[in-house]
Design a protein around this motif. Structure first.
Motif, PDB file in Angstrom:
ATOM      1  N   UNK A  27      98.613  36.141  76.663  1.00  0.00           N
ATOM      2  CA  UNK A  27      97.509  37.004  76.231  1.00  0.00           C
ATOM      3  C   UNK A  27      96.730  36.380  75.074  1.00  0.00           C
ATOM      4  N   UNK A  28      97.431  35.627  74.223  1.00  0.00           N
ATOM      5  CA  UNK A  28      96.710  34.927  73.164  1.00  0.00           C
ATOM      6  C   UNK A  28      95.790  33.869  73.759  1.00  0.00           C
ATOM      7  N   UNK A  29      96.218  33.193  74.812  1.00  0.00           N
ATOM      8  CA  UNK A  29      95.377  32.197  75.478  1.00  0.00           C
ATOM      9  C   UNK A  29      94.154  32.855  76.101  1.00  0.00           C
ATOM     10  N   UNK A  30      94.363  34.009  76.732  1.00  0.00           N
ATOM     11  CA  UNK A  30      93.232  34.740  77.315  1.00  0.00           C
ATOM     12  C   UNK A  30      92.226  35.107  76.225  1.00  0.00           C
ATOM     13  N   UNK A 108      88.320  47.186  73.800  1.00  0.00           N
ATOM     14  CA  UNK A 108      88.613  47.023  72.378  1.00  0.00           C
ATOM     15  C   UNK A 108      89.427  45.771  72.116  1.00  0.00           C
ATOM     16  N   UNK A 109      90.358  45.467  72.978  1.00  0.00           N
ATOM     17  CA  UNK A 109      91.264  44.365  72.720  1.00  0.00           C
ATOM     18  C   UNK A 109      90.720  42.998  73.039  1.00  0.00           C
ATOM     19  N   UNK A 110      89.665  42.909  73.881  1.00  0.00           N
ATOM     20  CA  UNK A 110      89.238  41.599  74.346  1.00  0.00           C
ATOM     21  C   UNK A 110      87.745  41.334  74.223  1.00  0.00           C
ATOM     22  N   UNK A 111      86.896  42.350  74.301  1.00  0.00           N
ATOM     23  CA  UNK A 111      85.464  42.105  74.386  1.00  0.00           C
ATOM     24  C   UNK A 111      84.642  42.712  73.259  1.00  0.00           C
ATOM     25  N   UNK A 287      95.367  47.429  72.241  1.00  0.00           N
ATOM     26  CA  UNK A 287      95.948  46.827  73.454  1.00  0.00           C
ATOM     27  C   UNK A 287      95.526  45.372  73.634  1.00  0.00           C
ATOM     28  N   UNK A 288      95.644  44.586  72.571  1.00  0.00           N
ATOM     29  CA  UNK A 288      95.251  43.177  72.645  1.00  0.00           C
ATOM     30  C   UNK A 288      96.331  42.302  73.265  1.00  0.00           C
ATOM     31  N   UNK A 289      97.571  42.779  73.346  1.00  0.00           N
ATOM     32  CA  UNK A 289      98.636  42.048  74.007  1.00  0.00           C
ATOM     33  C   UNK A 289      99.358  41.033  73.151  1.00  0.00           C
TER      34      UNK A 289
END
Length: 477
Positions: A27-30, A108-111, A287-289
């Motif tokens: 998830x950090x790579x994503x 919220x977690x990615x974009x 929910x950033x993982x």
């Protein structure tokens, strides 16, 4: 609580600074990839050139407020086509509802821009001051030359990022190379400088200093998204039935009774919001993982299965507690609510695409002149006047002709144009005064109002557009 305890100092606590630890994993790579893509699009998009001919700016994406138009590669949106913008906003809202109902706070977690820029600021902070332990030690250290140097270096880079952010925004509203030169030569409009200043300050404050407080206290979305989530929504959770009771895994009596969680706080130390996901679902969780990556790394080291913290649905808890396998992720994603959102989202998108391809390159609006409503000519004819605005959306000048139906009754004249033919410059509008005359004794001349249709013809392309209006006769008195 006694009255002496009800003081501001007792009711409110100071913010505890959060220093997320670096973590690696899926998830950090994503998030790294999405960080690079989002920032790349934002900073580079205004610099993409697009040949639009001699009369338009050669910029692929441009919000031209002066001429009230929006350019997006080969698409050009005019003011009267605001329904395209409205449709895109509706699609954005439906898309947000869709992804939230299926995958929780994935936005919220990615974009989210707050998440992206905060991630960039934390990356800069870690690069200058070190990882979590070093940053905590520096925070607690007294001010000396070493701490001052690191802080000034970090704040300088933060300021540079903030200026670049504000500067990139204004490039969307003017030709980017020209505006950049004007900014450096102090020839740009004061609005450009003030906009950059405001966005620089907001980016610096929100991304550098407030961070998680924006998500918790300022953003309304954490409170709204609960209405779009249910027990089948995929979100981050802690398998407490597997992890509890917590404790260090030592070869000692009773160690076999411990759960998989060794209470190492790795999930807490990597969280940009500073929460403990083991306490259950929380408003602050984006929910950033990252807690999943941290926990999986620890589980591998101690020889335990991955997934103690994972993306899951609440409806799977009962199944897993009973020893059954969780349902497929697709079962959670494709359900009545998400299918309905997808259908609505697709319908709006298809409608916009169809409207884009069937729209005409010419347009006409007709406004009857009300003062006077009509004029009686010397021969008894009744004349109505109209203001006709012709819009030429082509990249070259075009000749247009205006006619009227039924033409066996009405006669039409265009002020300043022989035979009703006139030229409209490229990508421009032309306002013309049009006179429609009904001969004396005819039904339109005697009736209160009669419907008629004005036609606009592009002579070169043999393309036509029309607008219906009314003709006012003598009985209107």
């Amino acid at each position: 609580m006694s009255s002496t305890d009800q003081t501001p100092d007792r009711l409110y606590t100071a913010r505890e600074p959060i220093f997320p630890r670096r973590v690696s994993g899926k998830f950090r790579t994503i998030r790294w990839w999405l960080l690079a893509i989002c920032l790349g699009i934002y900073y580079l998009l205004p610099w993409i050139r697009w040949d639009r001919g001699p009369n338009l700016p050669d910029q692929a994406v441009l919000i031209d407020l002066a001429n009230r138009r929006f350019f997006f590669f080969w698409i050009e949106i005019w003011p009267h086509e605001f329904y395209f913008v409205a449709g895109l906003l509706i699609m954005a809202g439906l898309g947000l509802f869709l992804f939230t109902s299926a995958l929780g706070r994935v936005w919220c977690g990615y974009f989210c821009p707050q998440t992206v820029w905060t991630d960039l600021f934390i990356l800069t902070e870690r690069w200058i001051e070190g990882d979590r332990n070093k940053r905590v030690k520096l925070w607690n250290a007294k001010w000396d030359f070493h701490k001052t140097r690191l802080r000034l270096t970090k704040w300088t880079l933060w300021l540079a990022i903030s200026v670049a952010t504000g500067g990139a925004w204004v490039f969307y509203f003017a030709d980017a190379p020209t505006l950049l030169w004007n900014l450096f030569t102090l020839q740009a409009h004061p609005v450009a400088y003030s906009t950059i200043l405001v966005l620089t300050l907001t980016t610096l404050i929100l991304g550098g200093f407030m961070r998680e407080q924006v998500c918790i206290y300022m953003c309304p979305w954490p409170r709204i998204q609960a209405a779009m989530m249910d027990e089948d929504t995929i979100t981050i959770g802690y398998r407490d039935w597997r992890g509890e009771p917590r404790g260090k895994h030592r070869k000692a009596e009773g160690a076999e009774a411990l759960g998989d969680c060794i209470d190492c706080f790795a999930c807490v130390n990597v969280c940009p919001m500073g929460i403990d996901i083991r306490d259950g679902q929380q408003l602050a969780c984006i929910t950033c993982g990252l807690c999943i990556d941290a926990c999986d790394e620890v589980m591998e080291k101690i020889g335990k299965p991955r997934g103690l913290i994972d993306y899951m649905a609440l409806s799977d808890e009962t199944r897993e507690r009973a020893g059954a396998a969780p349902r497929s992720i697709w079962t959670h994603v494709f359900r009545v609510r998400t299918i309905l959102y997808t259908a609505l989202w697709s319908a709006v998108g298809v409608g916009l695409v169809v409207a884009l391809f069937i729209r005409s390159e010419i347009d006409m609006t007709v406004s009857p002149i009300r003062n006077p409503i009509f004029v009686t000519l010397s021969d008894g004819s009744i004349r109505n006047s109209y203001e006709v605005r012709v819009r030429n959306m082509h990249g070259e000048a075009r000749d247009f002709a205006i006619s009227v139906t039924p033409d066996d009754i009405f006669k039409l004249e265009v002020e300043g144009a022989e035979s009703g033919v006139f030229t409209v410059p490229p990508d421009a509008t032309e306002l013309k005064r049009v006179y429609v005359v009904a001969p004396p004794g005819t039904d339109p001349a005697e009736a209160q109002s009669t419907g008629l249709r004005l036609w606009l013809k592009d002579i070169a392309a043999d393309e036509q557009a029309f607008t219906d209006t009314v003709f006012n006769g003598k009985s209107l008195r």
